[in-house]
Design a protein around this motif. Structure first.
Motif, PDB file in Angstrom:
ATOM      1  N   PHE A  94      59.156   5.737  52.844  1.00 25.96           N
ATOM      2  CA  PHE A  94      58.562   7.063  52.658  1.00 25.96           C
ATOM      3  C   PHE A  94      59.421   8.205  53.199  1.00 25.96           C
ATOM      4  O   PHE A  94      59.018   9.359  53.115  1.00 25.96           O
ATOM      5  N   THR A  95      60.575   7.907  53.760  1.00 29.53           N
ATOM      6  CA  THR A  95      61.384   8.937  54.408  1.00 29.53           C
ATOM      7  C   THR A  95      62.609   9.272  53.580  1.00 29.53           C
ATOM      8  O   THR A  95      63.398   8.397  53.230  1.00 29.53           O
ATOM      9  N   GLY A  96      62.770  10.560  53.286  1.00 25.93           N
ATOM     10  CA  GLY A  96      63.921  11.027  52.536  1.00 25.93           C
ATOM     11  C   GLY A  96      64.940  11.708  53.431  1.00 25.93           C
ATOM     12  O   GLY A  96      64.801  11.751  54.653  1.00 25.93           O
ATOM     13  N   VAL A  97      65.971  12.279  52.807  1.00 24.42           N
ATOM     14  CA  VAL A  97      67.069  12.897  53.548  1.00 24.42           C
ATOM     15  C   VAL A  97      66.581  14.065  54.400  1.00 24.42           C
ATOM     16  O   VAL A  97      66.960  14.222  55.568  1.00 24.42           O
ATOM     17  N   SER A  98      65.715  14.916  53.837  1.00 25.30           N
ATOM     18  CA  SER A  98      65.251  16.089  54.590  1.00 25.30           C
ATOM     19  C   SER A  98      64.450  15.672  55.820  1.00 25.30           C
ATOM     20  O   SER A  98      64.592  16.268  56.893  1.00 25.30           O
ATOM     21  N   GLU A  99      63.614  14.626  55.677  1.00 18.85           N
ATOM     22  CA  GLU A  99      62.840  14.150  56.827  1.00 18.85           C
ATOM     23  C   GLU A  99      63.763  13.566  57.897  1.00 18.85           C
ATOM     24  O   GLU A  99      63.535  13.751  59.096  1.00 18.85           O
ATOM     25  N   ARG A 101      66.829  14.471  58.545  1.00 21.63           N
ATOM     26  CA  ARG A 101      67.484  15.581  59.245  1.00 21.63           C
ATOM     27  C   ARG A 101      66.575  16.119  60.356  1.00 21.63           C
ATOM     28  O   ARG A 101      67.034  16.425  61.470  1.00 21.63           O
ATOM     29  N   LYS A 102      65.288  16.269  60.047  1.00 25.72           N
ATOM     30  CA  LYS A 102      64.349  16.767  61.053  1.00 25.72           C
ATOM     31  C   LYS A 102      64.254  15.801  62.236  1.00 25.72           C
ATOM     32  O   LYS A 102      64.192  16.234  63.397  1.00 25.72           O
ATOM     33  N   VAL A 103      64.251  14.504  61.934  1.00 25.43           N
ATOM     34  CA  VAL A 103      64.188  13.497  63.001  1.00 25.43           C
ATOM     35  C   VAL A 103      65.411  13.607  63.904  1.00 25.43           C
ATOM     36  O   VAL A 103      65.310  13.596  65.141  1.00 25.43           O
ATOM     37  N   PHE A 104      66.595  13.734  63.294  1.00 27.37           N
ATOM     38  CA  PHE A 104      67.830  13.819  64.071  1.00 27.37           C
ATOM     39  C   PHE A 104      67.880  15.127  64.869  1.00 27.37           C
ATOM     40  O   PHE A 104      68.332  15.147  66.024  1.00 27.37           O
ATOM     41  N   ASP A 105      67.416  16.229  64.270  1.00 30.17           N
ATOM     42  CA  ASP A 105      67.412  17.515  64.975  1.00 30.17           C
ATOM     43  C   ASP A 105      66.502  17.456  66.204  1.00 30.17           C
ATOM     44  O   ASP A 105      66.863  17.938  67.291  1.00 30.17           O
ATOM     45  N   GLY A 134      74.259   7.597  57.279  1.00 20.93           N
ATOM     46  CA  GLY A 134      73.800   8.807  57.945  1.00 20.93           C
ATOM     47  C   GLY A 134      73.367   8.591  59.389  1.00 20.93           C
ATOM     48  O   GLY A 134      73.334   9.542  60.181  1.00 20.93           O
ATOM     49  N   PHE A 135      73.026   7.349  59.753  1.00 20.16           N
ATOM     50  CA  PHE A 135      72.613   7.063  61.131  1.00 20.16           C
ATOM     51  C   PHE A 135      73.810   6.982  62.078  1.00 20.16           C
ATOM     52  O   PHE A 135      73.663   7.177  63.288  1.00 20.16           O
ATOM     53  N   LEU A 136      74.976   6.678  61.549  1.00 24.18           N
ATOM     54  CA  LEU A 136      76.109   6.291  62.388  1.00 24.18           C
ATOM     55  C   LEU A 136      76.515   7.339  63.417  1.00 24.18           C
ATOM     56  O   LEU A 136      76.645   7.023  64.611  1.00 24.18           O
TER      57      LEU A 136
END
Length: 443
Positions: A94-99, A101-105, A134-136
């Motif tokens: 259920f998680t996309g790229v925009s979500e 980014r928010k998690v990482f921010d 993207g996690f790296l």
């Protein structure tokens, strides 16, 4: 095993960070409050367990690999508690790229304030390669400690870069003794015994098929029944609309079942092969995955002993794609029977692996010049194509020339078996070997 009543049945505070929910599903209410309360994973959480050892030092990023209902989410939550990190849970479904980014921010902001983040990613294998990449950077700079959960083999589903930065821990399917302990904890939490006789209780544990969450859901159903006396095995199966016999097996994991199917085919046992095929289909396996694996069996274990086998499997796979479930599954079953009864040979497979080893050993050696094309004057002057014998000009259509690099001792990779069509290939190969030796003796 410790005595049941010495083991806490759940967290003292039902609203604590362990994820329990007051009056919620039984699986949530019984979520352990301590790592040592987790059932069935002593190889990770025992005194000499891998996770116990890690927690004595620095907790790395992890991939938790195991079947459903064995405690992956629970362990992740408790790890966050243990190291004092903020627990953040997302699902790859259920998680996309925009979500992301928010998690990482948010994790970056926490880090700036001295708060670590443990990011739990459920079904992490559902992310594609770019998403996994993207996690790296966030793992490398300490913004997050990643704990990914997957039911699929990480070696196949996760990319090498992610795997190199995380440790893979394998969680085991819960055994019957583990499920019994879980049932006892549920009885304590609910303040009542299961209204089942002994055989029915055993059947209930078997129905869970190694899945703790499934067991607790079944227990909730059973506890809601009104029963005048203990329910027997037959009544249990009737009420749940599930036959206990279907679950009265060891319930090996996904890759163990495909291994059993593959080895039954290789062992020319169509009955066993059909049994494992049925087990996988009944367990919800994707028939397309089975179509791919059955085709692989034809290539790997039947090979040129029966060249038709590969086409049979391709046709079965295509038939399933057209018919779907359940009609198309019969095509897969027919292919499995055909493969089990086909003559077996892995000569082509073995030859290919040997050729790969040879290529690595002599990878920089160029082809002999006589088999190189010479489209330019310079290449002709360098001897390209000089002395090449065109096989069709030979009386028997065979020149016997050398096609390996100059100076390389001629290897033997392909050794056909004396079975099926490969017997004929062996006769042809013997003839070519004899003719080559005759021509070389004349040189």
């Amino acid at each position: 095993m410790a005595d049941l009543f010495d083991i806490p049945s759940g967290p003292a505070d039902p609203t604590a960070d362990s994820g329990t929910v007051p009056n919620g599903p039984l699986a949530d209410r019984l979520r352990p409050a301590r790592l040592e309360d987790v059932i069935g994973q002593s190889h990770l959480l025992g005194s000499d367990g891998a996770l116990t050892t890690m927690l004595a030092g620095h907790l790395p990023s992890l991939i938790l690999w195991g079947p459903p209902g064995v405690g992956k989410t629970t362990i992740a939550r408790l790890l966050a508690d243990h190291v004092g990190a903020q627990f953040v849970q997302i699902s790859a479904i259920f998680t996309g790229v925009s979500e992301l980014r928010k998690v990482f921010d948010s994790a970056r902001n926490r880090r700036a304030n001295g708060q670590a983040t443990l990011l739990f990613v459920d079904e992490i294998h559902r992310f594609n390669k770019a998403q996994q990449d993207g996690f790296l950077p966030h793992m490398e700079d300490g913004t997050i400690t990643l704990v990914g959960a997957t039911t699929e083999n990480p070696s196949f589903e996760l990319n090498a870069a992610l795997m190199s930065r995380a440790q893979v821990l394998t969680l085991r399917r819960l055994e019957l003794k583990d499920l019994e302990l879980m049932a006892q904890r549920a009885e304590i939490a609910l303040g009542a015994k299961l209204p089942l006789d002994g055989p029915a209780r055993d059947a209930l544990l078997e129905m869970a098929d190694g899945d703790g969450r499934a067991l607790l859901n079944l227990i909730e159903q059973v506890m809601a029944w009104v029963a005048a006396g203990p329910i027997d095995r037959h009544a249990l199966a009737t009420r749940l609309q599930r036959r206990a016999a279907n679950y009265d097996k060891s319930g090996d994991g996904h890759y163990n079942l495909i291994s059993a199917l593959h080895k039954s085919v290789r062992g020319s046992d169509p009955d066993a092969a059909l049994y494992w095929l049925a087990r996988m289909l009944d367990g919800g396996e994707d028939p397309r995955f089975l179509g791919r694996r059955i085709l692989r069996m034809a290539i790997e274990d039947i090979g040129l002993a029966d060249p038709e086998a590969q086409q049979v499997c391709l046709s079965a796979w295509e038939t399933y794609e057209r018919l779907g479930t359940p009609e198309g599954e019969l095509a897969l079953a027919n292919a499995v029977v055909y493969l089990a009864l086909a003559p077996k040979s892995n000569a082509g497979y073995a030859a290919y692996k040997a050729a790969r080893r040879g290529a690595k050993a002599h990878g920089s050696a160029p082809p002999p010049k006589h088999i190189l094309n010479a489209p330019t004057r310079l290449m002709k002057d360098e001897g390209y194509g000089e002395g090449y014998a065109y096989d069709h000009d030979e009386t028997d259509g065979f020149s016997g020339q050398n096609y390996f690099p100059d100076g390389m001792k001629r290897p033997v990779y392909y050794v056909p078996v004396d079975r099926g069509f490969e017997r004929e290939l062996g006769k042809r190969l013997d003839w070519f070997v004899a003719q080559r030796q005759k021509r070389q003796s004349k040189v």
